[in-house]
Design a protein around this motif. Structure first.
Motif, PDB file in Angstrom:
ATOM      1  N   LEU A 116       0.969  -1.121  -0.018  1.00 35.98           N
ATOM      2  CA  LEU A 116      -0.006   0.039  -0.012  1.00 35.98           C
ATOM      3  C   LEU A 116       0.770   1.285  -0.066  1.00 35.98           C
ATOM      4  O   LEU A 116       0.515   2.286  -0.934  1.00 35.98           O
ATOM      5  CB  LEU A 116      -1.013  -0.077   1.356  1.00 35.98           C
ATOM      6  N   VAL A 128      -4.165   1.381  -5.038  1.00 34.75           N
ATOM      7  CA  VAL A 128      -4.293   1.493  -3.861  1.00 34.75           C
ATOM      8  C   VAL A 128      -6.042   1.160  -3.472  1.00 34.75           C
ATOM      9  O   VAL A 128      -6.153   0.370  -2.171  1.00 34.75           O
ATOM     10  CB  VAL A 128      -4.206   3.014  -3.606  1.00 34.75           C
ATOM     11  N   LEU A 131      -6.046  -2.823  -3.121  1.00 39.07           N
ATOM     12  CA  LEU A 131      -5.254  -3.300  -1.858  1.00 39.07           C
ATOM     13  C   LEU A 131      -6.591  -3.164  -0.742  1.00 39.07           C
ATOM     14  O   LEU A 131      -6.540  -3.900   0.384  1.00 39.07           O
ATOM     15  CB  LEU A 131      -4.289  -2.615  -1.637  1.00 39.07           C
ATOM     16  N   LEU A 132      -7.059  -1.813  -0.637  1.00 31.25           N
ATOM     17  CA  LEU A 132      -7.982  -1.545   0.460  1.00 31.25           C
ATOM     18  C   LEU A 132      -8.825  -2.738   0.722  1.00 31.25           C
ATOM     19  O   LEU A 132      -9.622  -3.040   1.696  1.00 31.25           O
ATOM     20  CB  LEU A 132      -8.364  -0.243   0.467  1.00 31.25           C
ATOM     21  N   CYS A 136      -5.898  -4.901   2.805  1.00 31.06           N
ATOM     22  CA  CYS A 136      -4.698  -4.481   3.089  1.00 31.06           C
ATOM     23  C   CYS A 136      -4.827  -3.210   4.290  1.00 31.06           C
ATOM     24  O   CYS A 136      -5.738  -2.583   4.384  1.00 31.06           O
ATOM     25  CB  CYS A 136      -3.859  -3.664   2.170  1.00 31.06           C
ATOM     26  N   PRO A 138      -4.196  -0.085   6.430  1.00 28.81           N
ATOM     27  CA  PRO A 138      -3.985   1.291   6.069  1.00 28.81           C
ATOM     28  C   PRO A 138      -3.282   2.030   7.289  1.00 28.81           C
ATOM     29  O   PRO A 138      -2.670   2.918   7.406  1.00 28.81           O
ATOM     30  CB  PRO A 138      -5.164   2.085   5.859  1.00 28.81           C
TER      31      PRO A 138
END
Length: 309
Positions: A116, A128, A131-132, A136, A138
């Motif tokens: 990320l 991004v 991935l979220l 992932c 943050p």
């Protein structure tokens, strides 16, 4: 980044890169992860390996132990890190889809960067977002204490900034309140770099407009005065910044206008600052009224030797 240094006491001076505690030194200006560290033949070898692996989505409970997920470069990068660095987006998407909600997505390289972090550094907002959605974290920080949002704020990356703030709403309050290892939170970073639209957006999202950076207690308004950024000063005031806030040394934003060229900033803050807070605080270095001790007065008389003075 070194800010303007005034003509007043050293308490008004500071370096934006000051580190605290026992944290390892880090270079705030370095946000790469070995983009040029791989030779062409090494990169081609990795690409060929990814092709042979034929990465595909899997529901296997042991998916983390698939061989390709254990591959590492000398920088600690996984194949996903490498794919993001070299903008091999198709490979990156396949690996992300194959690793949904798994620990592989949060693997940190030797600079403690996750995929990320690198997606933000490489300006890949679509990666991004993927991935979220895939899970992932943050909240993870790199070796400078920066989350992915900290990096987006420092770079002024509007697209990644928007994706991050919209894609991690549950974690956002915690991220906004978290300082990096230089003592700066996200609002401090966008203020330092003068990204006005991002300043306004962060405040609207709930960032503390009066949060003090940990170096010496300056708020975003103090930083705006330091940078002589009139537009930022006016924006922060319009958003409700406290003009009477004090640094750890007892200085208001108005105090920081002394010796500076922008008289408009000085006049605006003078009118808004409480009257009793307009005068500079007395310096701790001022000479004391007490007479200095003589050499005789400074002699020690309380040493004991064999039980006697």
């Amino acid at each position: 980044m070194d800010l303007y240094r005034g003509t007043n006491s050293n308490q008004l001076d500071y370096n934006m890169d000051t580190k605290h505690g026992k944290m390892q030194p880090c270079n705030e200006d370095r946000v790469d992860s070995g983009l040029d560290s791989l030779k062409d033949e090494e990169y081609n070898s990795i690409v060929n390996e990814m092709e042979l692996l034929k990465v595909a989505p899997t529901t296997s409970p042991n998916q983390f132990y698939e061989p390709w997920k254990l591959e590492r470069t000398e920088d600690g990068d996984t194949l996903l890190h490498v794919a993001i660095i070299h903008e091999a987006k198709d490979y990156a998407r396949q690996m992300i889809d194959s690793s949904r909600n798994g620990p592989f997505l949060n693997t940190q390289n030797h600079q403690r960067q996750t995929p990320l972090h690198l997606a933000v550094i490489m300006e890949q907002p679509e990666i991004v977002a993927q991935l979220l959605k895939a899970g992932c974290d943050p909240l993870l920080v790199d070796d400078c204490g920066n989350t992915a949002l900290h990096i987006a704020c420092k770079k002024g990356s509007l697209h990644c900034f928007s994706v991050l703030t919209q894609g991690c709403t549950k974690q956002l309050p915690s991220i906004l309140a978290t300082p990096n290892y230089s003592g700066h939170n996200c609002l401090h970073l966008v203020s330092i770099h003068g990204f006005l639209s991002m300043v306004e957006r962060l405040i609207d999202l709930g960032a503390d407009i009066n949060a003090q950076e940990q170096c010496n207690g300056r708020t975003p308004l103090h930083l705006a005065v330091d940078l002589q950024n009139l537009a930022l000063v006016q924006l922060l005031i319009s958003k409700g910044a406290n003009v009477n806030s004090l640094t750890y040394g007892g200085y208001t934003p108005y105090h920081l206008t002394y010796g500076r060229q922008n008289t408009e900033i000085q006049q605006q803050l003078y009118e808004l600052t409480d009257q009793e807070l307009r005068e500079l605080p007395e310096s701790e270095s001022e000479e004391s009224d007490e007479e200095p001790l003589s050499e005789d007065d400074m002699e020690y008389d309380d040493f004991l030797w064999m039980g006697q003075k």
